[in-house]
Design a protein around this motif. Structure first.
Motif, PDB file in Angstrom:
ATOM      1  N   GLY A  85       0.799  -1.175  -0.097  1.00 34.85           N
ATOM      2  CA  GLY A  85      -0.045   0.005  -0.031  1.00 34.85           C
ATOM      3  C   GLY A  85       0.841   1.120  -0.041  1.00 34.85           C
ATOM      4  N   VAL A  86       0.272   2.318  -0.903  1.00 31.98           N
ATOM      5  CA  VAL A  86       1.140   3.644  -0.704  1.00 31.98           C
ATOM      6  C   VAL A  86       0.058   4.624  -0.113  1.00 31.98           C
ATOM      7  CG1 VAL A  86       2.350   5.194  -2.001  1.00 31.98           C
ATOM      8  CG2 VAL A  86       2.542   2.542  -2.353  1.00 31.98           C
ATOM      9  N   ALA A 138       5.451   2.824  -9.133  1.00 29.96           N
ATOM     10  CA  ALA A 138       5.870   2.465 -10.306  1.00 29.96           C
ATOM     11  C   ALA A 138       7.157   1.490 -10.299  1.00 29.96           C
ATOM     12  CB  ALA A 138       6.537   3.454 -11.191  1.00 29.96           C
ATOM     13  N   MET A 139       8.075   1.591  -9.169  1.00 31.37           N
ATOM     14  CA  MET A 139       9.138   0.653  -8.695  1.00 31.37           C
ATOM     15  C   MET A 139       8.540  -0.809  -8.412  1.00 31.37           C
ATOM     16  SD  MET A 139      12.349  -0.324  -8.867  1.00 31.37           S
ATOM     17  CE  MET A 139      13.617   0.277  -8.352  1.00 31.37           C
ATOM     18  N   ALA A 140       7.533  -0.704  -7.483  1.00 30.92           N
ATOM     19  CA  ALA A 140       7.078  -1.767  -6.753  1.00 30.92           C
ATOM     20  C   ALA A 140       6.172  -2.790  -7.839  1.00 30.92           C
ATOM     21  CB  ALA A 140       6.063  -1.652  -5.911  1.00 30.92           C
ATOM     22  N   CYS A 157       4.554  -6.503  -8.133  1.00 31.75           N
ATOM     23  CA  CYS A 157       3.772  -5.954  -6.881  1.00 31.75           C
ATOM     24  C   CYS A 157       2.333  -5.531  -7.277  1.00 31.75           C
ATOM     25  CB  CYS A 157       4.407  -5.348  -5.760  1.00 31.75           C
ATOM     26  SG  CYS A 157       5.528  -6.428  -4.838  1.00 31.75           S
ATOM     27  N   GLU A 158       1.236  -6.001  -6.670  1.00 35.74           N
ATOM     28  CA  GLU A 158       0.238  -5.102  -7.026  1.00 35.74           C
ATOM     29  C   GLU A 158       0.266  -3.951  -5.735  1.00 35.74           C
ATOM     30  OE1 GLU A 158      -4.740  -5.657  -6.325  1.00 35.74           O
ATOM     31  OE2 GLU A 158      -3.435  -7.198  -5.930  1.00 35.74           O
ATOM     32  N   VAL A 159      -0.136  -2.572  -6.272  1.00 35.20           N
ATOM     33  CA  VAL A 159       0.027  -1.479  -5.478  1.00 35.20           C
ATOM     34  C   VAL A 159      -1.558  -0.728  -5.183  1.00 35.20           C
ATOM     35  CG1 VAL A 159       1.227   0.639  -5.029  1.00 35.20           C
ATOM     36  CG2 VAL A 159       2.370  -1.142  -6.204  1.00 35.20           C
TER      37      VAL A 159
END
Lengths: 253, 253, 253, 253, 253, 253, 253, 253
Positions: free
Chosen positions: B122-123, B139-141, B146-148
């Protein structure tokens, strides 16, 4: 007017639904601070024991707080204590509950030391002066149920000195590494470039002159070009141990 | 004299075992820097794509580097670019490979965008000015598989504003949270006190006067009393995203 | 299951009181973030209008935010804008609602400018370069319903220059003083030693060399030996005006 | 030549009006520093008692200063004292006049402790280490005639812990809040977002590593996005108490 | 080969003029470091006595240095001494030569205390904690032959408190003012705006928290908008006294 | 009721002496801020012309201020101007009154440039980049009636480079030296060790990296072990020139 | 599987060349950390003895480390020790091996003090307080086989004081200079402008106020305009001595 | 009266030896600043060409200075120039004398580019952004007659990347290494632990956030635990190149 009263009044038709809803929201605002209800949920959810800052508190005060905390919880840490704190606490809650970790002057109280291992992390230090901080990380992670593999004093001035211990550690399957270093603090950066687990850098207040007291180490770790490295404050081994344990425990669940 | 020559000479009896061992060690010292051999192991092990700092590099230079990197790797990020970088790169490697993330002026090149999801993070951001940094983390994850889940502009001046989005995020099963905040940077501290996953705080250079440019936010996050919170440098969303992804990917493996 | 459903279920006897109470608490946790419900209470309670940071936001984005805010509120400020912001906003919500304060590049939108005066504060500056910051304080306090008496450029290099304007201001019955000063920032200290109302010092980023950009001014105000002086961050006229207005409005209520 | 002489000489025709005016201005310059005349006005106007910095002053010197101050004033505070200061002072002016506040090592001397309450303020602390500074604020406000409501150790790591005590405090009608916090210093920001009275943040020198000794707390409070919050210097509880009292007293007048 | 030898050889015709000139230059390079020759010129020219830093030097070492310095000079100061230094020095060079200035822990040794007055300067302090530093300035200026007029503890929180003492000082004809102040350090700025003699500001390490230890005072004095004010380092009363004396002595010559 | 009225009323017997004295004091408090009366005395006493900060002020605004100042004064400086300021000002007050000093972008307006020389000071710079700041010092001192002897770019990297120019300067009888230096700022220290006149060090913002922008130079000058050296803020040539002129003018009086 | 096993298996035909090469690389990764193999090469190559930080280590611990180090090496230094360290160490390894350098509280253990001189360096200090740091540099260089010429307390306030000692030093043929200075730290800059050997500046923590504790000295040395000057950290005499010795030893080889 | 006149007068018997000696010393003081005499000796002795800071100097001014310098010297560098500087200079002194080094915007003018090699040094950079600074070091060392071996962009995030280039460099017999690195600046520390030649670390202003602009790199290098490493200021490649060349040239002499 508490929840039960509102519910009752509503059932009796004394108030309508709109009024009931309004009163219930008010009630929450008054009660949300209620420790018993809320903190217990949080404690069991996070699994991080309470940490008491022992410095500047008398042994008697510390003993009182520990006793109160233990009513609800399994474990508690007391940091930066003197031998007097240990003695008084042993007399207050029984010597067998009290473990003293000498390096960081830390007391660990754990009612359930035999809990099954829930994770595994690694802790490295660059020099021997960094070991006390590493021991804080280790104690915290252990109380949270993690196995902790340590390799101390692996240095970085000569590159090759840490490759071997690092290999051993990864072979044991650690899920996160805590890397403790003072002075120029380069070890976490170098380690992070070699491994595929997250690395938590802990700068220590070792070093003198410009950049001393951990400032150069903290800066270097934050400035590092290696993604995969995160940082806690200078000498904060406890926070590093707690986070590494959170990572590992969640993975094993 | 390379490894093969040494092995051959030894089998032929031209050199004895002691000499062979000595020669092999020397060979290593000369070869250990060989990128092809070594970096590939590391790349596949860590799964973190190369990041190119685009600022101060001409579009042509960036395009050249990207092409070279893509020979060995699946993905690459170019940070702090201008529209000219995007245009030139699209012409150089094909427009469909190039994704431009507008907020952080970031180019994502991913040869394998359809890879199966390997994790979930999560962000959150405190304010709308923090979103560009959060998008870097996202973007990096994502490139790492990864799902973000994102919730932006949830603030902290009024406590309740982030409780709801936070709940939604935890319900989706995130393994780590990236919390981005400038000014006084209190959001990561407060979030960390409420959740049982590790929190990576990212201070942003939002704010002015004393403690501006991210200094107050960084200090506050490091100084926080909540174990479970770790930090990256000011505006370094990429490092935060990479570490959060490492945590989640390892868990799901 | 929302509050109304719980209430209904309880009245129907489908759930008992204990279960109803439990469900109601859960509902709160999900809803407490609901802006409409909560923020309105807070807004009317505090009376401080929303402030939008205009810098780095396009005129169109600013206009959108302002329109949305005005649905619920009486007034909104947009700080650090360009003339383009003013033009677009005037077209979006009508020119007569939009007041532009030139010094601090501030837009004031107030649906109810004729509200009865609710307080009275004073704003002084040491030099003419400090006036833009003072105007921010003034605009904020006026929107909150305060009369604002100003005396600009009263200096402190020569002591006597501010005695007269200060006298005039106190005669008008101000409840709090905002004193704005850059460079060495001595004016708030000296004023605070002479008056019996609270003084809010605002350091400005005027000055150069060692201690420039407001650092000397901020330090001096914090270090001052005069109780009765409190401080906001460098150039933060808006916060100073809001606090001074809070003090005065409460007094007059 | 003093005022009376000038007036007499003028009446006698020995000097003309122009000369008389000139002489009178000169006289003022010589006399304006006269403490008796001027300070008394100021003292009664501001109602803030003198504060003596006890550290580095011998008990005898402190006792002498206190005696001299008490000739003209109702109350005096002596900060940062040792037990020896208390003993010597009790012998010098009588034990019943001397109150010792243990936490902040503060002596309060008040000739008129029974004065009618003139205001009401609230004082909160984030942690137990912040209490000594809070007690300074409380003592100062009490001597100025305010009722002081306190809630200590309400924390912020878990949001809900301070909602309840804050509610109680507002119910008692406080006109200003002093919020004392060390480490990351987030409490004043959060409190300020919830209340409609001015909040005075007091950073304390609690905390270590980067941002320790109150720096992170001070920065965070100044950087905060919440208007309505003002700040005093690190550990300066006395100034916070004085300002809060000024606000409340003026309101009640 | 020294100057005399060169001159003789040249007169004898053993070397020509070019060679003689060359040799004379070489000689200078070797001799220019000769203390006896050079320093005496400088000493008599500048009239500033040697200052020995007593801290960290044993009483015996200090006594030895003082004896050696007194062979060539009229006076010497030893700063930051303990009572033991005073005792040993009195025994070494005679008690009547040794004057101990208690506040700044300073020893003054003056073989010629009855020298005719050569100048007149003024020294003011803002608070009583600044007096030790002021006494350093006074002692230095007196040894250099200046009359020193002092006014201590004149404050600046209330403007009028220093007007009267300042007037008295100017009436005595001082050629320069040393103004000593800690905390926010505003006094030198204000004084400088009122007088027509140069003002030397001395920040002192009085004060705590942000800007404490003299930093705010130094910054404020450097940042001041009043031309005519110059500054020395924190607590450096000796340098201030020496410069003020240089100014006054030259004027009277 | 002004002074004259009080005097008249007293002579008429309408008020007694006690009342007259009281009224006269009140009158002062109201009038003491009167610029015309007071500033003129100060101006003629100090002889330092007004300095206007030109940056961020439009040419028209500057021209207006200059015109107003010239009504009462002989001279005024405008610092940090653009060519447009010069043009507009020449048109406003006549080109012959306006002198533009190119290096520091400074305007000098002097109605009485032919005034007899009242003093003599010296100005040195270490490098050629320091000359603009030196020219500020020179212009200020000249307007105050001083002859100014300059030696620029005398360096200190090689010791001997400044001995000769320094000698020439002392031969001309300067009463004070302004020594301007950036980077490590060692020149004022070395000069101060060689001369018997006070030295005013001016650090300049020349230099880069650690200690750049004048910080190393300022620190070095303050830290210097040579009494007789005082300092102004970074790049503040005007204050240095004003103080040097004050010293010299007083001496020659 | 170690190198010998791989070699044997390959000769026996049990594995092919590709597999052998792969196994050999793996072996290296496991062994590269082997201290015995690697460090000895490095030690003999660099010739810099191990330095043990004595502070915070008990005499017994230090004695143990020293004994272990001496098994492989010729010499070892122990810095920041107390007399107790010296006593215990003398008893542990024999008094004749242990040399105590009083100024810097440094123990030198050298099994081979009679080694032929391998280089020659010079060490200067500005003041007498800098001598302890200089003695560290000297001891390190001597253990590395260098002759060390010293000139202490040569100052820079008066230029000429160091020209003579510097000349003497260069005449002795030093290959590098270590120049130690606190306060404003100008000596290394000036020396560097006069000589044609590299100069290593060592700032010391001498000095107080702004720029004290070595900060001004470090900044000045880094900021200096003289190429040929390099710097080590504050008080780090050991590193300066080691580098100077490296330079000289290589030259003489 | 110059040396020759004194000598003549002495030979003629017009003055005696004592007077002659006195006059000769005076003469020295006047002449010691004579550039022609002194600087030439220094220049030939040190072999370091003059460096002109081109920034902020017009192309014409730079061309004039270069021409003047070339009258006495073989080479000169002009740093931080624009293309216009290059054009004007080529026209002024001939295009073949002017070499432009693009990365660092540096002009090299060398009248004797074919001078025999007098030394050999190595220059490494951590990243590609550090190359411009490295090129400054290279250009300076080459003009001083050194061969320069470079290896750029060898990184440290992955340890092995610099072992190979480092080996190649040592094989070529370099006498000193210049290691250029920004961000966390760990490369010089690691290199220094592996080699037996002195290492000069150059921090670069690459990096952002906390510790950006070279601060972390400088701190890390100074704080490093590896003796044998010395440092120059941020981005100061020229000083590093000059010192490395001094070391190598002296060795080869």
């Amino acid at each position: 007017m508490n929840v039960r009263d509102v519910l009752e009044a509503y059932r009796q038709g004394e108030i309508d639904m709109q009024r009931a809803e309004q009163l219930l929201r008010m009630d929450f605002l008054e009660r949300v601070g209620d420790h018993t209800l809320f903190d217990h949920a949080r404690e069991s959810r996070r699994g991080i024991p309470e940490v008491i800052w022992g410095e500047n508190k008398s042994p008697e005060v510390v003993a009182d707080i520990v006793k109160r905390v233990l009513e609800d919880r399994q474990a508690v840490l007391v940091s930066r204590v003197s031998p007097a704190h240990v003695d008084v606490l042993k007399r207050a809650i029984g010597a067998d509950l009290v473990t003293y970790v000498e390096g960081p002057h830390l007391i660990v109280v754990d009612k359930n030391p035999g809990r099954p291992k829930a994770g595994c992390i690694g802790v490295l230090t660059a020099g021997s002066s960094d070991i006390a901080v590493a021991e804080e990380a280790k104690a915290m992670a252990q109380v949270m149920g993690c196995e902790v593999v340590t390799e101390y004093d692996v240095g970085v001035a000569a590159i090759h000195r840490f490759l071997d211990p690092l290999s051993r550690m990864l072979d044991k399957g650690v899920d996160a590494l805590v890397v403790v270093a003072g002075m120029e603090g380069a070890l976490p950066t170098v380690v992070s470039g070699l491994v595929d687990v997250p690395v938590i850098g802990v700068p220590t207040s070792v070093g003198y002159g410009y950049g001393g007291k951990g400032e150069a180490a903290l800066m270097g770790m934050l400035q590092t070009c290696s993604p995969g490295l995160v940082v806690v404050n200078i000498d904060n081994g406890i926070a590093a141990g707690a986070t590494a344990a959170l990572i590992s425990i969640r993975r094993r669940r």
